[in-house]
Design an enzyme around this catalytic site. Structure first.
Site, mmCIF file in Angstrom:
data_model
loop_
_atom_site.group_PDB
_atom_site.id
_atom_site.type_symbol
_atom_site.label_atom_id
_atom_site.label_comp_id
_atom_site.label_asym_id
_atom_site.label_seq_id
_atom_site.Cartn_x
_atom_site.Cartn_y
_atom_site.Cartn_z
ATOM 1 N N LYS A 101 3.452 33.257 -11.946
ATOM 2 C CA LYS A 101 3.202 34.511 -11.228
ATOM 3 C C LYS A 101 2.339 34.168 -10.013
ATOM 4 C CE LYS A 101 0.114 37.566 -10.521
ATOM 5 N NZ LYS A 101 0.430 38.073 -9.179
ATOM 6 N N GLY B 197 -7.982 31.045 -9.542
ATOM 7 C CA GLY B 197 -8.360 32.280 -8.857
ATOM 8 C C GLY B 197 -9.843 32.520 -9.016
ATOM 9 N N SER B 198 -10.237 33.763 -8.940
ATOM 10 C CA SER B 198 -11.665 34.083 -8.973
ATOM 11 C C SER B 198 -12.238 33.939 -10.381
ATOM 12 C CB SER B 198 -11.868 35.512 -8.491
ATOM 13 O OG SER B 198 -11.160 36.392 -9.336
ATOM 14 N N GLU C 180 -14.143 35.985 -11.812
ATOM 15 C CA GLU C 180 -14.060 37.287 -12.477
ATOM 16 C C GLU C 180 -12.718 37.460 -13.219
ATOM 17 O OE1 GLU C 180 -14.344 40.343 -9.603
ATOM 18 O OE2 GLU C 180 -14.235 41.954 -11.098
ATOM 19 N N GLU D 116 -9.182 27.212 -13.069
ATOM 20 C CA GLU D 116 -9.759 26.648 -11.838
ATOM 21 C C GLU D 116 -10.305 27.827 -11.057
ATOM 22 O OE1 GLU D 116 -10.035 23.544 -11.228
ATOM 23 O OE2 GLU D 116 -8.396 22.508 -12.235
ATOM 24 N N CYS E 84 -11.486 26.958 -2.343
ATOM 25 C CA CYS E 84 -12.431 27.116 -3.449
ATOM 26 C C CYS E 84 -13.532 26.084 -3.411
ATOM 27 C CB CYS E 84 -11.686 27.019 -4.764
ATOM 28 S SG CYS E 84 -10.569 25.625 -4.813
ATOM 29 N N GLU F 97 -19.780 33.857 -3.993
ATOM 30 C CA GLU F 97 -18.691 33.252 -3.238
ATOM 31 C C GLU F 97 -18.193 34.269 -2.214
ATOM 32 O OE1 GLU F 97 -14.872 32.560 -5.227
ATOM 33 O OE2 GLU F 97 -14.955 30.551 -4.388
HETATM 34 P P1 NAP Z 1 -7.826 36.487 -7.867
HETATM 35 O O1 NAP Z 1 -8.046 37.822 -7.339
HETATM 36 O O2 NAP Z 1 -8.592 36.023 -9.037
HETATM 37 O O3 NAP Z 1 -6.256 36.367 -8.136
HETATM 38 C C1 NAP Z 1 -5.657 35.186 -8.585
HETATM 39 C C2 NAP Z 1 -4.363 35.521 -9.294
HETATM 40 O O4 NAP Z 1 -4.657 36.298 -10.449
HETATM 41 C C3 NAP Z 1 -3.389 36.337 -8.472
HETATM 42 O O5 NAP Z 1 -2.088 35.907 -8.753
HETATM 43 C C4 NAP Z 1 -3.624 37.738 -8.987
HETATM 44 O O6 NAP Z 1 -2.518 38.592 -8.842
HETATM 45 C C5 NAP Z 1 -3.857 37.459 -10.458
HETATM 46 N N1 NAP Z 1 -4.567 38.536 -11.154
HETATM 47 C C6 NAP Z 1 -5.368 39.486 -10.641
HETATM 48 N N2 NAP Z 1 -5.801 40.313 -11.617
HETATM 49 C C7 NAP Z 1 -5.258 39.874 -12.775
HETATM 50 C C8 NAP Z 1 -5.314 40.317 -14.135
HETATM 51 N N3 NAP Z 1 -6.004 41.387 -14.498
HETATM 52 N N4 NAP Z 1 -4.620 39.619 -15.074
HETATM 53 C C9 NAP Z 1 -3.910 38.541 -14.729
HETATM 54 N N5 NAP Z 1 -3.793 38.089 -13.463
HETATM 55 C C10 NAP Z 1 -4.472 38.740 -12.488
HETATM 56 O O7 NAP Z 1 -8.096 35.348 -6.791
HETATM 57 P P2 NAP Z 1 -7.613 35.380 -5.292
HETATM 58 O O8 NAP Z 1 -8.348 36.494 -4.630
HETATM 59 O O9 NAP Z 1 -6.141 35.324 -5.207
HETATM 60 O O10 NAP Z 1 -8.105 33.930 -4.789
HETATM 61 C C11 NAP Z 1 -9.400 33.667 -4.413
HETATM 62 C C12 NAP Z 1 -10.214 33.065 -5.551
HETATM 63 O O11 NAP Z 1 -9.557 31.931 -6.108
HETATM 64 C C13 NAP Z 1 -11.544 32.535 -5.122
HETATM 65 O O12 NAP Z 1 -12.525 32.930 -6.046
HETATM 66 C C14 NAP Z 1 -11.392 31.028 -5.152
HETATM 67 O O13 NAP Z 1 -12.569 30.310 -5.324
HETATM 68 C C15 NAP Z 1 -10.461 30.837 -6.254
HETATM 69 N N6 NAP Z 1 -9.737 29.578 -6.115
HETATM 70 C C16 NAP Z 1 -10.064 28.535 -6.948
HETATM 71 C C17 NAP Z 1 -9.423 27.322 -6.817
HETATM 72 C C18 NAP Z 1 -9.772 26.184 -7.725
HETATM 73 O O14 NAP Z 1 -9.001 25.243 -7.793
HETATM 74 N N7 NAP Z 1 -10.874 26.210 -8.434
HETATM 75 C C19 NAP Z 1 -8.448 27.154 -5.859
HETATM 76 C C20 NAP Z 1 -8.138 28.228 -5.021
HETATM 77 C C21 NAP Z 1 -8.787 29.440 -5.172
HETATM 78 P P3 NAP Z 1 -2.385 39.595 -7.584
HETATM 79 O O15 NAP Z 1 -2.310 38.747 -6.386
HETATM 80 O O16 NAP Z 1 -1.126 40.321 -7.861
HETATM 81 O O17 NAP Z 1 -3.623 40.456 -7.607
#
Ligand code: NAP
Ligand code: MG
Length: 508
Positions: A185, A237-238, A240, A259, A293, A394
């Protein structure tokens, strides 16, 4: 570069085919640089997830895929690398117009990293230790014991919008390398390259091995995280959302890799070569407009050279060119969305309110020809203390917090005083000094005199609340396997099996 945007509608990709979502709803993908509509994409449902998991389960049950010889699997991974290369220009274009990443970065880094990743794992699968034989002890009786590595089964991946095709590859490549099947997804801002990647890959793998269900995190993401037939979930992702996914996955006890976010510290030592460390620190934080990230968002600078460093950083930052990501002259593209822009600007306000000194940037920028884009000037705050919001949370935007220190021990203590532990860095002319600091830094990757240098043969992942598990390298292959202990007794007579007396008191 110019990208021919013919507005396409994308269905779901399930079982090697484009399939309409049962709900017939779509969402828009919009170019963050100019607000133009790029595509309409199917908004999947729980039922669509069921269909995809069913296809992935059926594919996993085929010996043809699961029991494939490592040499054959290696050929497949190399073939995928070749196909990515052949389609590189299209992938780079699609990713640029949806994620806002510059074609300079995507074309000369991300797409080549993907090619190299599939090739690297293609090499690793040949000499991977699939089976270990244990020594046979004389007591309680001779036996042959093996440890086998086996695929986990149906894996799910949920990915973010910042580096969509690369991060999807970090999950697809090891999953396929070890004989699993996968349902992905992608983030709703950036689903296009993942869909195209699945289509390309499906030319060389059986149907059902790779599937993509687009749609909201709430609906599609949660359905994957709770599906009883999904045995592993890999999320980027985040923090949270990561926490939430971990709790959802606990119901069915899924193998989980996370991650997550970061607030990575970069420690400049007094002897650092500033001609390297200043552009290096900005490379660490402003690449992809701060939306990486492992960005180095907290820079610790010694008292003695503090003012000089701030002047140097300001001068270099002000030279960065904001523009259309498709233009090779662009250093920094837009941030992903209006919401993200507002969130970054509110962090900047908070920085000012809490007493940090704005050195440069701090505002939205209008870019000619991209008036509807979301651009933020590279922003540097001086006189930041480690307890301010801009040093703790962040921001995921182009904002650097520069924190003063007098003793290196203090810098290390502050560097570690965070819930995160993804990356860290040290700038110094003395590698021995560097190692002393590196040893104390609580982070999954530490760069000495550099930043962002990830390798496909090295593990990547976070300490503390930056995650669980590792991606890339041989560690990623382990992460997509289970271990099975197989015991073969070499004692054919019941009466010689002394351990049976644990149950039978009366053996004659
Ligand atoms: P996000 O809001 O956490 O979303 C990540 C993914 O999770 C998206 O596909 C999102 O779908 C999905 N998602 C959202 N709510 C969900 C739920 N309740 N249940 C299951 N899946 C859900 O993160 P983002 O805003 O896309 O990306 C930024 C964050 O990613 C930052 O915090 C960054 O540090 C982190 N990140 C970490 C790494 C690493 O390798 N550590 C790499 C890149 C990014 P939708 O798009 O449909 O909302
Ligand atoms: Mg989000």
């Amino acid at each position: 570069m110019s990208v021919n945007v013919e507005i396409k509608s994308y269905p779901l990709f399930i079982n090697g085919e484009w399939i309409a979502s049962e709900a017939n709803r779509t969402f828009d993908v919009v170019n963050p640089a100019n607000g133009e509509l790029v595509a309409k994409v199917a908004s999947g449902t729980k039922k669509d997830v069921d269909r995809a998991v069913e296809a992935a389960t059926a594919a996993f049950e085929q010996d043809e895929w699961r029991e494939m010889a490592p040499k054959e699997r290696s050929k497949i991974l190399y073939a995928i690398a070749q196909k990515i290369m052949e389609n590189a220009e299209e992938l780079v274009g699609l990713e640029a117009i949806s994620s806002g990443g510059t074609v300079r970065r995507l074309g000369s880094n991300d797409v080549l990293q993907m090619v190299d990743l599939f090739q690297t794992l293609g090499k690793f699968v040949i000499d991977y230790t699939y089976s270990e034989t244990l020594p046979s002890p004389p007591f309680p009786g001779p036996a042959h014991n093996f440890i086998w590595r086996e695929p986990i089964g149906v894996c799910a991946a949920i990915t973010p919008w910042n580096m969509p095709m690369l991060i999807a590859s970090w999950k697809i490549a090891p999953a396929l390398a070890m004989g699993n099947t996968i349902v992905i997804k992608p983030a709703s801002y950036t689903p296009l390259t993942t869909l195209r990647l699945a289509e390309i890959i499906s030319e060389v793998v059986p149907p059902g091995v790779i599937n993509v269900v687009t749609g909201s995190g709430k609906e599609v993401g949660e359905a994957l995280a709770t599906h009883p037939k999904v045995e592993k979930i890999a999320f980027t992702g985040s923090t949270e959302v990561g926490r939430h996914i971990m709790s959802l996955a606990s119901n069915t006890i899924k193998n989980t890799t996370l991650e997550l976010g970061g607030k990575s510290p970069s420690i400049l030592l007094e002897d650092a070569d500033l001609s390297l460390a200043l552009p290096g620190s900005l490379f660490g934080v402003f690449l992809h407009s701060g939306q990486l990230c492992e960005s180095g968002t907290r820079l610790f600078v010694p008292d003695k050279i503090y003012d000089h460093v701030i002047d140097g950083l300001k001068e270099l930052s002000e030279k960065l060119v904001l523009g259309n990501p498709l233009d090779l002259a662009t250093d920094m593209g837009p941030v992903i969305s209006e919401t993200q822009k507002e969130s970054i600007l509110s962090y900047i306000e908070k920085g000012k309110q809490e007493g940090a000194r704005l050195v440069c940037g701090g505002q939205e920028v209008k870019v000619e020809g991209c008036e509807k884009g979301h651009f933020i000037a590279p922003t540097i705050f001086a006189d930041v203390t480690n307890d301010m919001t801009i040093a703790r949370e962040e921001i995921f935007g182009p904002v650097l917090s520069v924190i003063r220190y007098s003793e290196v021990e203090d810098a290390v203590r502050m560097a570690n005083d965070t819930i995160y532990g993804l990356a860290a860095g040290v700038w110094t002319a003395d590698v021995n000094k560097a190692y002393k600091v590196v040893r104390k830094l609580r982070a999954g990757v530490v760069w000495i005199n550099d930043w962002h240098m990830l390798r496909n043969d090295a593990p990547f992942g976070g300490y503390k609340q930056s995650g669980i598990g590792r991606e890339m390298g041989r560690h990623s292959l382990d992460a997509y396997t289970q271990v099975k202990h197989v015991h073969t007794s070499m004692v054919p007579e019941a009466e010689r099996r002394t351990w049976y007396s644990l149950l039978f008191s009366n053996q004659s």
